[in-house]
Design a protein around this motif. Structure first.
Motif: not given
Length: 463
Positions: A185-187, A192-199
């Protein structure tokens, strides 16, 4: 001082000027009092009601809307910061109900549930401009391309992924399972909580494991990693477990604060209120609240360092295993029995393990105050590492080629995957023993085995 008044102050009726004037007058008096005390006030509007849960439908929301507008006007007048919850949450509720008419995040029409609380937190935190980045990592074709918000050292590409050390300057926010539906519903994660791994550049149609500090913390497809995997929501990752401890402490702190302020601190019995012992209780509760806050801050501010590896995962099928007789167990967890000391003398029996777990109780006599061994013989094509995810009722010891690699002396029920450990296998034949100790009651064992990397390994079928 965050001030959130309004839900009850509209008196559950339609817009009424006298009620509105009383409400705004009280808000202004409170703001003046806080300012005189030398503190800074942040105004909040209230949450809306669920109009499908009330006989008067949206009427009270109209009153709450007027009150929210009055709070925001008061903020402008007094140059006070304000966080508007009401208007965006009212709109959100309408948008969700447009596609799911019977849906609610406010079951009793007034009090939001966990799903409703997360948007409330989101609308407040975004207005406060809190940091939203935990960290991002981008890897392509075996090379570290970009990092932000965190530090990567010792990066090393492997045949099936990579290895590195990761240092975080902050922990991700723990979002409890009961609230995660609100993430659609909300981003919250993005803002507010961006923690990403892109491979990029991984083998297609292949699943990968993220292993953190030797523990399997999440599984992803190559497609999911190429699109960016959300590491903040990995339930078993060490950073999630750390942030959950802080979350749990926050709940304890709130509970103690409520007890000290409302239940004990506002004691209406004048006799109790004047007792010195009663005052000591209130003081002690407030001290506990303050200390919990300090502990939370210390935990959040500590160094957060992890050993991270991305690897291909190969599960070993374990359709049938072997079981030993049971041996009397008197609580000496370090004792060794025949499967360890005289393996040639043991009469092993084959058991069905196709479900990944087995109820030991009906298979053994005696089946209380005893210990039993479950055996798997694995043949590896080369030296490799094996990830074991296990559960036991009760205690568990794992012995690989005569060496104890895992031991947990506990009385517990079976929880599949509760224990995880990485062990070394040698090329050729490897004997893996699982020893389960039993007091009374249920008696069970579960296990899953995965080879780390591309080495082939198989279970040698029992005779």
């Amino acid at each position: 001082v965050f001030v959130n008044f309004g839900m009850n102050d509209g008196r559950y009726t339609g817009p009424d000027q006298a009620i509105f004037d009383s409400y705004i007058g009280s808000q202004k008096l409170l703001a003046d009092t806080i300012k005189a005390a030398g503190a800074r006030q942040v105004l909040l509007t209230t949450s809306p009601i669920d109009y499908d849960r009330r006989g008067d439908k949206d009427l009270y929301n109209d009153a709450l809307a007027n009150m929210a507008d009055g709070v925001m006007a008061l903020a402008d007048e007094g140059s006070l910061p304000v966080c508007d919850i009401f208007h965006p949450m009212r709109q959100l509720q309408a948008d969700v109900k447009a596609g799911r008419q019977d849906y609610t995040m406010i079951p009793d029409s007034v009090h939001p549930n966990a799903v409703g609380h997360l948007p409330m937190a989101y609308y407040v935190l975004r207005e406060l401009d809190v940091p939203g980045l935990v960290g991002t990592v981008a890897i392509a074709d075996g090379k570290l391309k970009r990092t932000e918000g965190l530090a990567i050292t010792g990066f090393k590409a492997t045949n099936d992924g990579f290895e590195c050390s990761m240092s975080l300057s902050c922990l991700p926010f723990y979002v409890p399972q009961s609230a995660r539906e609100a993430l659609t519903f909300v981003p919250f994660q993005k803002d507010l909580n961006t923690f990403t791994l892109t491979v990029d550049g991984l083998a297609p149609d292949q699943r990968y494991l993220l292993v953190v500090n030797g523990v399997e913390s999440g599984g992803f497809s190559a497609k999911e990693l190429a699109e960016g995997a959300d590491l903040a929501l990995l339930e078993n990752a060490p950073w999630t477990l750390q942030s959950k401890v802080i979350w749990d402490l926050a709940q304890a702190r709130w509970s103690q604060h409520f007890e000290a302020w409302r239940k004990t601190g506002m004691e209406q019995n004048p006799l109790l209120a004047e007792l010195p012992e009663h005052k000591q209780v209130v003081t002690a509760q407030k001290q506990v609240v303050a200390r919990i806050g300090e502990i939370m801050h210390e935990m959040a501010a500590a160094k957060h360092e992890y050993q991270v590896a991305l690897i291909k995962s190969n599960t070993i099928d374990l359709p049938k295993l072997e079981i030993s007789p049971s041996y009397p167990y008197k609580g000496d967890f370090d004792a060794r029995y025949a499967p360890e000391t005289e393996p040639g003398s043991v009469e092993w029996k084959t058991i069905d393990f196709s479900s990944g777990q087995v109820d030991l109780f009906p298979l053994l006599t005696p089946n209380t105050d005893c210990a039993v061994y479950v055996r798997a013989i694995l043949e590896a094509g080369a030296d490799c590492r094996l990830l074991l995810a296990m559960g036991s009722d009760d205690g568990l010891k794992v012995i690989v080629n005569g060496e104890t690699v895992h031991a947990k002396n506990v009385a517990r029920g079976l929880r599949v995957g509760e224990d995880k450990t990485l062990v070394d296998l040698k090329k050729g034949r490897n004997v893996v023993l699982f020893r389960i100790t039993q007091g009374t009651g249920d008696f069970a064992f579960a296990a899953e085995a995965k080879i780390m990397g591309e080495t082939k390994a198989r279970l040698v079928p029992p005779n």
